[in-house]
Design a protein around this motif. Structure first.
Motif, PDB file in Angstrom:
ATOM      1  N   SER A   1       0.816  -1.215   0.000  1.00 16.13           N
ATOM      2  CA  SER A   1       0.000   0.000   0.000  1.00 16.13           C
ATOM      3  C   SER A   1       0.848   1.264   0.000  1.00 16.13           C
ATOM      4  N   ASN A   2       2.110   1.160   0.407  1.00 16.16           N
ATOM      5  CA  ASN A   2       2.986   2.341   0.383  1.00 16.16           C
ATOM      6  C   ASN A   2       3.797   2.426  -0.905  1.00 16.16           C
ATOM      7  N   LEU A   3       3.410   1.646  -1.917  1.00 14.81           N
ATOM      8  CA  LEU A   3       4.031   1.715  -3.233  1.00 14.81           C
ATOM      9  C   LEU A   3       3.012   2.281  -4.215  1.00 14.81           C
ATOM     10  N   TRP A   4       3.178   3.555  -4.570  1.00 13.98           N
ATOM     11  CA  TRP A   4       2.260   4.209  -5.498  1.00 13.98           C
ATOM     12  C   TRP A   4       2.591   3.784  -6.918  1.00 13.98           C
ATOM     13  N   ALA A   5       1.592   3.684  -7.745  1.00 15.41           N
ATOM     14  CA  ALA A   5       1.766   3.243  -9.128  1.00 15.41           C
ATOM     15  C   ALA A   5       1.457   4.397 -10.068  1.00 15.41           C
TER      16      ALA A   5
ATOM     17  N   ASN B   1      -4.031  -2.694  -6.138  1.00 17.86           N
ATOM     18  CA  ASN B   1      -5.281  -3.164  -5.545  1.00 17.86           C
ATOM     19  C   ASN B   1      -6.064  -1.969  -5.016  1.00 17.86           C
ATOM     20  N   GLU B   2      -7.068  -2.220  -4.181  1.00 14.51           N
ATOM     21  CA  GLU B   2      -7.964  -1.146  -3.747  1.00 14.51           C
ATOM     22  C   GLU B   2      -7.263  -0.092  -2.884  1.00 14.51           C
ATOM     23  N   SER B   3      -6.100  -0.416  -2.314  1.00 11.14           N
ATOM     24  CA  SER B   3      -5.394   0.549  -1.473  1.00 11.14           C
ATOM     25  C   SER B   3      -4.302   1.302  -2.235  1.00 11.14           C
ATOM     26  N   THR B   4      -4.101   0.970  -3.510  1.00 11.64           N
ATOM     27  CA  THR B   4      -3.011   1.566  -4.280  1.00 11.64           C
ATOM     28  C   THR B   4      -3.335   2.983  -4.726  1.00 11.64           C
ATOM     29  N   ILE B   5      -2.421   3.897  -4.488  1.00 15.47           N
ATOM     30  CA  ILE B   5      -2.526   5.252  -5.026  1.00 15.47           C
ATOM     31  C   ILE B   5      -1.986   5.220  -6.448  1.00 15.47           C
TER      32      ILE B   5
END
Length: 323
Positions: free
Chosen positions: A152-156, A177-181
């Motif tokens: 979740s701390n890896l933004w795409a 996934n749903e938590s990805t920025i």
């Protein structure tokens, strides 16, 4: 890699690879990529570069070293007050595209994912930018098939330069996934671009014009239009720079900053630098804030106060320089 950087939307940079297979900024006839230009100067000379920009080289250990950098959560950045309150933001692959086809997924898992999720790495947020979001999506699915989650701390993120390259967005949305920025770097922008079909599914937009001696022009109306679109869809917007050649209503604008990256020189209506909000109600298994929507350790009011103080300092400095 660098613990500090002049790039306005992050604190640091890290390159698990160096070099790139090319894109619209680096072809046989077009040589506009700053990473490619630096490789022409230093490739084969400096041990920190790939021998040739077109031949991607692996640099294991860099992500682990970056993970050890100090945690900046809740700290103030005097020259980048828009980052105040956030964890350290590390731009992954500013000098490369680590999702080039010659880089295997096993390396990306061991070098990127392992260190992003380590005890030290999970304190930071890592902003991974690519022009190959199709490979990013495949890597995301490969992780899932191997019982690994996208951190979740890896933004795409993916880069957009023209309307044609918006085709990359559909692949960006397939990864994570749903938590990805998920974010776009619309830089350098070469023409008017309509992002409205995708904005509802994106979390952040960075925009910028081109720098350098042969820069294409950037029209202020492009920023005004995208700012309004982002407001409509409630997507945070960040203008990085307007570039070396800036036009407004058909007339050229001159700035002391050659990249037009000093926002105190811009028209007021485009002085917008926002970041995605991180949610304080979600942490990972180590208790580290990793998901989206609310600022980490700092309110929006605090951030705005820091921005106001920064503007005041810049205005006083300019007044002193002018005598």
């Amino acid at each position: 890699m660098s613990i500090s950087t002049k790039i306005q939307w992050c604190d640091s940079t890290c390159n698990p690879t160096m070099g790139c297979e090319g894109c619209e900024l680096w072809t046989r006839t077009v040589k506009k990529c700053y990473a490619g230009t630096l490789h022409v100067r230093f490739g084969g000379v400096s041990s920190g570069y790939a021998e040739s920009f077109e031949e991607v080289a692996l640099f294991p250990g860099r992500m682990e070293a970056a993970a050890r950098w100090a945690d900046l959560t809740g700290s103030n950045r005097s020259e980048k007050p828009w980052l105040d309150g956030y964890p350290r933001l590390i731009f992954v692959s500013d000098m490369s595209d680590s999702l080039s086809s010659t880089v295997d997924f096993e390396y990306l898992e061991s070098e990127v994912i392992h260190n992003v999720t380590s005890d030290l790495g999970s304190r930071h947020h890592w902003l991974w930018l690519t022009k190959r979001p199709d490979r990013m999506a495949k890597f995301s699915h490969w992780l899932a098939d191997n019982d690994r989650q996208w951190p979740s701390n890896l933004w795409a993120g993916t880069s957009i330069t023209s309307q044609k390259t918006t085709s990359r967005i559909k692949n960006l949305l397939r990864g994570g996934n749903e938590s990805t920025i998920r974010f776009l770097s619309v830089e350098p922008q070469y023409e008017p671009i309509d992002l409205s079909p995708w904005l509802a599914e994106l979390d952040w937009i960075i925009q910028g014009g081109e720098s350098g001696n042969r820069a294409n022009e950037f029209d202020i109306s492009w920023a005004q239009s995208l700012i309004e679109e982002c407001r409509t869809h409630r997507v945070p917007y960040f203008l990085k720079q307007s570039g070396a050649v800036v036009k407004s209503n058909g007339k050229g604008l001159a700035f002391d900053d050659g990249h037009a990256g000093d926002w105190s020189e811009w028209p007021k209506q485009i002085q917008v630098r926002q970041l995605p909000r991180l949610t304080s109600s979600h942490t990972n298994e180590k208790g580290v804030l990793v998901s989206k929507k609310q600022p980490a350790n700092g309110s929006e009011e605090r951030r705005q106060a820091a921005l106001k103080a920064w503007r005041t300092r810049r205005a006083k400095a300019a007044a002193v320089e002018q005598g």
